[in-house]
Design a protein around this motif. Structure first.
Motif, PDB file in Angstrom:
ATOM      1  N   LEU A   1     -77.812 -55.999 -14.745  1.00  0.00           N
ATOM      2  CA  LEU A   1     -76.671 -56.838 -14.722  1.00  0.00           C
ATOM      3  C   LEU A   1     -75.502 -56.155 -14.826  1.00  0.00           C
ATOM      4  O   LEU A   1     -74.309 -57.076 -15.196  1.00  0.00           O
ATOM      5  N   ALA A   2     -75.051 -54.905 -14.593  1.00  0.00           N
ATOM      6  CA  ALA A   2     -74.087 -54.217 -14.735  1.00  0.00           C
ATOM      7  C   ALA A   2     -72.935 -54.791 -13.820  1.00  0.00           C
ATOM      8  O   ALA A   2     -73.308 -55.198 -12.529  1.00  0.00           O
ATOM      9  N   GLY A   3     -71.722 -54.856 -14.215  1.00  0.00           N
ATOM     10  CA  GLY A   3     -70.611 -55.293 -13.245  1.00  0.00           C
ATOM     11  C   GLY A   3     -70.619 -56.809 -13.375  1.00  0.00           C
ATOM     12  O   GLY A   3     -69.578 -57.416 -12.788  1.00  0.00           O
ATOM     13  N   GLN A   4     -71.560 -57.436 -13.774  1.00  0.00           N
ATOM     14  CA  GLN A   4     -71.342 -59.012 -13.804  1.00  0.00           C
ATOM     15  C   GLN A   4     -70.330 -59.669 -14.732  1.00  0.00           C
ATOM     16  O   GLN A   4     -70.012 -59.107 -15.609  1.00  0.00           O
TER      17      GLN A   4
ATOM     18  N   ALA B   1     -64.327 -51.842 -20.253  1.00  0.00           N
ATOM     19  CA  ALA B   1     -64.299 -50.367 -20.009  1.00  0.00           C
ATOM     20  C   ALA B   1     -65.986 -50.084 -19.315  1.00  0.00           C
ATOM     21  O   ALA B   1     -65.699 -48.885 -18.693  1.00  0.00           O
ATOM     22  N   HIS B   2     -66.788 -50.785 -19.725  1.00  0.00           N
ATOM     23  CA  HIS B   2     -68.127 -50.775 -18.944  1.00  0.00           C
ATOM     24  C   HIS B   2     -68.274 -51.241 -17.637  1.00  0.00           C
ATOM     25  O   HIS B   2     -69.464 -51.158 -17.145  1.00  0.00           O
ATOM     26  N   GLY B   3     -67.158 -51.766 -17.023  1.00  0.00           N
ATOM     27  CA  GLY B   3     -67.391 -52.174 -15.628  1.00  0.00           C
ATOM     28  C   GLY B   3     -67.522 -53.597 -15.390  1.00  0.00           C
ATOM     29  O   GLY B   3     -67.931 -54.347 -14.429  1.00  0.00           O
ATOM     30  N   PHE B   4     -67.748 -54.553 -16.385  1.00  0.00           N
ATOM     31  CA  PHE B   4     -68.147 -55.884 -16.160  1.00  0.00           C
ATOM     32  C   PHE B   4     -66.895 -56.699 -15.977  1.00  0.00           C
ATOM     33  O   PHE B   4     -65.659 -56.367 -16.515  1.00  0.00           O
ATOM     34  N   SER B   5     -67.099 -57.871 -15.595  1.00  0.00           N
ATOM     35  CA  SER B   5     -66.087 -58.706 -15.025  1.00  0.00           C
ATOM     36  C   SER B   5     -65.877 -59.587 -16.341  1.00  0.00           C
ATOM     37  O   SER B   5     -66.659 -60.680 -16.566  1.00  0.00           O
ATOM     38  N   VAL B   6     -65.029 -59.478 -17.130  1.00  0.00           N
ATOM     39  CA  VAL B   6     -64.863 -60.133 -18.532  1.00  0.00           C
ATOM     40  C   VAL B   6     -63.683 -61.368 -18.157  1.00  0.00           C
ATOM     41  O   VAL B   6     -62.645 -61.171 -17.999  1.00  0.00           O
ATOM     42  N   LEU B   7     -64.299 -62.454 -18.610  1.00  0.00           N
ATOM     43  CA  LEU B   7     -63.455 -63.280 -18.767  1.00  0.00           C
ATOM     44  C   LEU B   7     -63.319 -63.717 -20.181  1.00  0.00           C
ATOM     45  O   LEU B   7     -64.090 -64.457 -20.875  1.00  0.00           O
TER      46      LEU B   7
ATOM     47  N   VAL C   1     -77.756 -52.716 -22.937  1.00  0.00           N
ATOM     48  CA  VAL C   1     -78.907 -53.523 -22.495  1.00  0.00           C
ATOM     49  C   VAL C   1     -78.539 -54.385 -21.103  1.00  0.00           C
ATOM     50  O   VAL C   1     -79.529 -54.479 -20.511  1.00  0.00           O
ATOM     51  N   LEU C   2     -77.541 -55.008 -20.878  1.00  0.00           N
ATOM     52  CA  LEU C   2     -77.496 -55.741 -19.769  1.00  0.00           C
ATOM     53  C   LEU C   2     -77.523 -54.875 -18.676  1.00  0.00           C
ATOM     54  O   LEU C   2     -77.858 -55.051 -17.592  1.00  0.00           O
ATOM     55  N   SER C   3     -76.985 -53.653 -18.755  1.00  0.00           N
ATOM     56  CA  SER C   3     -76.695 -52.708 -17.656  1.00  0.00           C
ATOM     57  C   SER C   3     -78.466 -52.115 -17.218  1.00  0.00           C
ATOM     58  O   SER C   3     -78.693 -52.129 -16.079  1.00  0.00           O
ATOM     59  N   ARG C   4     -79.131 -52.096 -18.128  1.00  0.00           N
ATOM     60  CA  ARG C   4     -80.545 -51.491 -18.109  1.00  0.00           C
ATOM     61  C   ARG C   4     -81.400 -52.772 -17.344  1.00  0.00           C
ATOM     62  O   ARG C   4     -82.311 -52.594 -16.906  1.00  0.00           O
ATOM     63  N   ARG C   5     -80.898 -54.103 -17.495  1.00  0.00           N
ATOM     64  CA  ARG C   5     -81.397 -55.076 -16.865  1.00  0.00           C
ATOM     65  C   ARG C   5     -80.988 -55.585 -15.486  1.00  0.00           C
ATOM     66  O   ARG C   5     -81.238 -56.529 -14.853  1.00  0.00           O
TER      67      ARG C   5
END
Length: 533
Positions: free
Chosen positions: A74-77, A102-108, A68-72
């Motif tokens: 927001l991928a990689g954020q 694994a989906h390329g997001f910057s995870v904190l 859902v994030l990627s479709r909007r």
């Protein structure tokens, strides 16, 4: 997905074996209704199957959030991930971070367990695309949950929740979802939250505070926040201070439940405290206790969420020094007391009534031109006292402001009981009561709601009533300028019961005590009539 396929792809051997040992009827029940995003995200018992909280469900939910994030766009954020200390929380939090990475997001991934308001704060403070907190708040020990924030730290609403659910239904088998290692972050976000929450204090002076964390994750953060706000005289319930997912000293880990605050109030009496504070297990809710000795009686009592809401709403709106230009907005839900509306009008502010849940309260100023939300509350002891920083209920910052109010009153020789009396004389006695009705299942609840819509009661507690049928509730109102009644009925989203909220308002002529007695009598009559529905 068929049960045998789910079991074959369950990445957790414990829940896979548990499901494999279930009989056919149990498997049918567990696979009949997958978890849905309700008022506060996914929430259910920790066990195997799609209707519960487990590693497979968390992996599939996070895969869906990533889609859902990627479709909007927001991928990689950045995405913030936190968790409480319940059973499974450490595993679920790590898995959530790994899927997003694994989906390329910057995870904190926040280190250790944290109060839920820290995650809401972190999303807003960092401009993150989303935040996920693993928590079941004040649910029973067997439960856990999955809470999602978007849009500057606001809980998700439709269509986002439905989009995630649709993506979950299309998710790959859990053991085929990619994961990448994520180390807990070395971050100052908890420190920044503490500084901000301590900063809601506006006055000085000292008070003695009794506090319980109710075996949750808010204890250490709350004590440090109060200390930085200038409250050094804090006494904690030692047996309830450390996080413990079994919640051994309470039957139900919710400060509103009978008996849950007994140890707190005993401590408050022992140390001659000025105020008692109970946080729920993830510290997003705050319950307040006051000494009855203020009104000539011995002992202590817990305030209702509405009473605390009146006090904080009036206190915030009375502050003229920190007032910003524009229209101040305060909000409460359809099942909360009406007094905040009267208080707001008196302070030249706008009151907004929303549907139940902070996902709606946090957005209360969206349709008010030039409006800025300054306070919101729900009767279930949820208070948002610093919407600029945390657009969700926050028990710790609420505790700071409550203690600040008590200190301000103490410095003037005043007290909370007297403030409540003054509010009653000015705006009328508002007697609130809950009258839940147990039902066998959701079908019976729906049938009762259907019957009340088709043939609503014409009179309640002696007053002619009218029906307002809104999205998820029925509202019955009646009365005149001297006295009025209000009943809100809605099905519970988590339990087999109808939730009925009642309020009686009686104008005060001269005798406040007599008016309260009248309001209590009307309230009892109202509740008795509801039980016969």
């Amino acid at each position: 997905m068929k049960p045998e396929d789910w079991i074959a792809h369950d990445p957790d051997p414990v829940t896979a074996a548990e499901l494999a040992a279930c009989d056919a009827d149990e498997l049918t029940a567990r696979f009949a209704r997958p978890l849905k995003f309700g008022t506060a995200g996914l929430r259910g018992p920790v066990r195997g199957g799609p209707d519960a909280m487990n590693l497979a469900v968390v992996l599939r939910a996070t895969w869906a959030v990533a889609q859902v994030l990627s479709r909007r766009g927001l991928a990689g954020q950045r995405v913030i991930v936190g968790r409480d200390a319940r059973h499974g929380s450490a595993q679920f939090g790590a898995a959530t971070a790994e899927v997003l990475a694994a989906h390329g997001f910057s995870v904190l991934l926040l280190p250790g367990h944290v109060p839920t308001p820290v995650v809401a704060f972190a999303v807003r403070a960092t401009g993150a695309a989303a935040g996920i907190q693993i928590t079941a708040s004040h649910n029973p020990p067997a439960d856990n949950g999955y809470k999602v924030y978007l849009d500057g730290g606001l809980q998700i609403i439709s269509p986002t929740d439905r989009d995630i659910e649709e993506a979950m239904a299309a998710a790959p088998p859990a053991d085929q979802i990619p994961r990448a290692p994520v180390a807990p972050a070395d971050t100052d976000l908890v420190e920044r939250y503490i500084e901000r929450a301590a900063g809601v204090r506006r006055g000085g002076g000292s008070v003695c505070i009794a506090l319980t964390a109710l075996h949750g994750v808010g204890g250490a953060v709350a004590v440090e926040t109060l200390r930085r706000a200038g409250f050094d005289d804090v006494h904690t319930v030692a047996t309830q201070f450390a996080p413990d997912p079994n919640f051994p000293t309470v039957a139900f880990p919710n400060p509103e439940e009978p008996g849950a605050a007994d140890a707190l109030l005993a401590l408050a009496a022992d140390v001659a405290a000025d105020v008692a504070i109970a946080l729920d297990p993830d510290a997003d809710r705050c319950a307040v206790g006051i000494p009855l000795g203020m009104s000539g009686e011995a002992g202590w009592r817990m305030l209702s969420g509405d009473e605390t809401g009146w006090l904080l709403g009036d206190y915030i709106l009375s502050d003229t020094q920190g007032r910003q230009p524009g229209t101040r907005v305060v909000a409460s839900t359809v099942v909360s007391s009406r007094m905040l509306s009267a208080i707001a009008a008196d302070h030249d502010a706008v009151h907004v009534e929303t549907l139940t849940g902070f996902k709606w309260l946090a957005r209360a100023d969206a349709d008010v031109p030039g409006g800025t939300l300054v306070y919101a509350y729900e009767e279930a002891i949820g208070h948002c006292v610093d919407p600029a920083a945390v657009r969700d209920k926050d028990g710790i910052s609420a505790a700071v402001l409550v203690c600040d109010l008590v200190a301000s009153l103490k410095a003037k020789g005043d007290n909370v009981s007297d403030v409540l009396d003054r509010l009653a004389r000015r705006y009328g006695v508002h007697q609130v009561a809950a009258a839940p009705r147990r039902v066998a299942d959701v079908v019976e609840a729906a049938n009762i709601m259907r019957r009340l819509r088709a043939d609503p009661p014409r009179r309640l507690a002696g007053f002619d009533t009218t029906l307002d049928d809104i999205t998820d509730a029925l509202i019955f109102t009646g009365g005149d300028a001297d006295a009025s009644v209000r009943v809100v009925v809605r099905p519970s989203g988590t339990e087999p019961k109808l939730k009925c909220y009642t309020e009686v308002r009686c104008a005060v002529a001269e005798d406040l005590a007599a008016t309260r007695q009248r309001a209590e009598a009307l309230s009892r009559q109202l509740v008795a009539e509801i039980q016969r529905w």
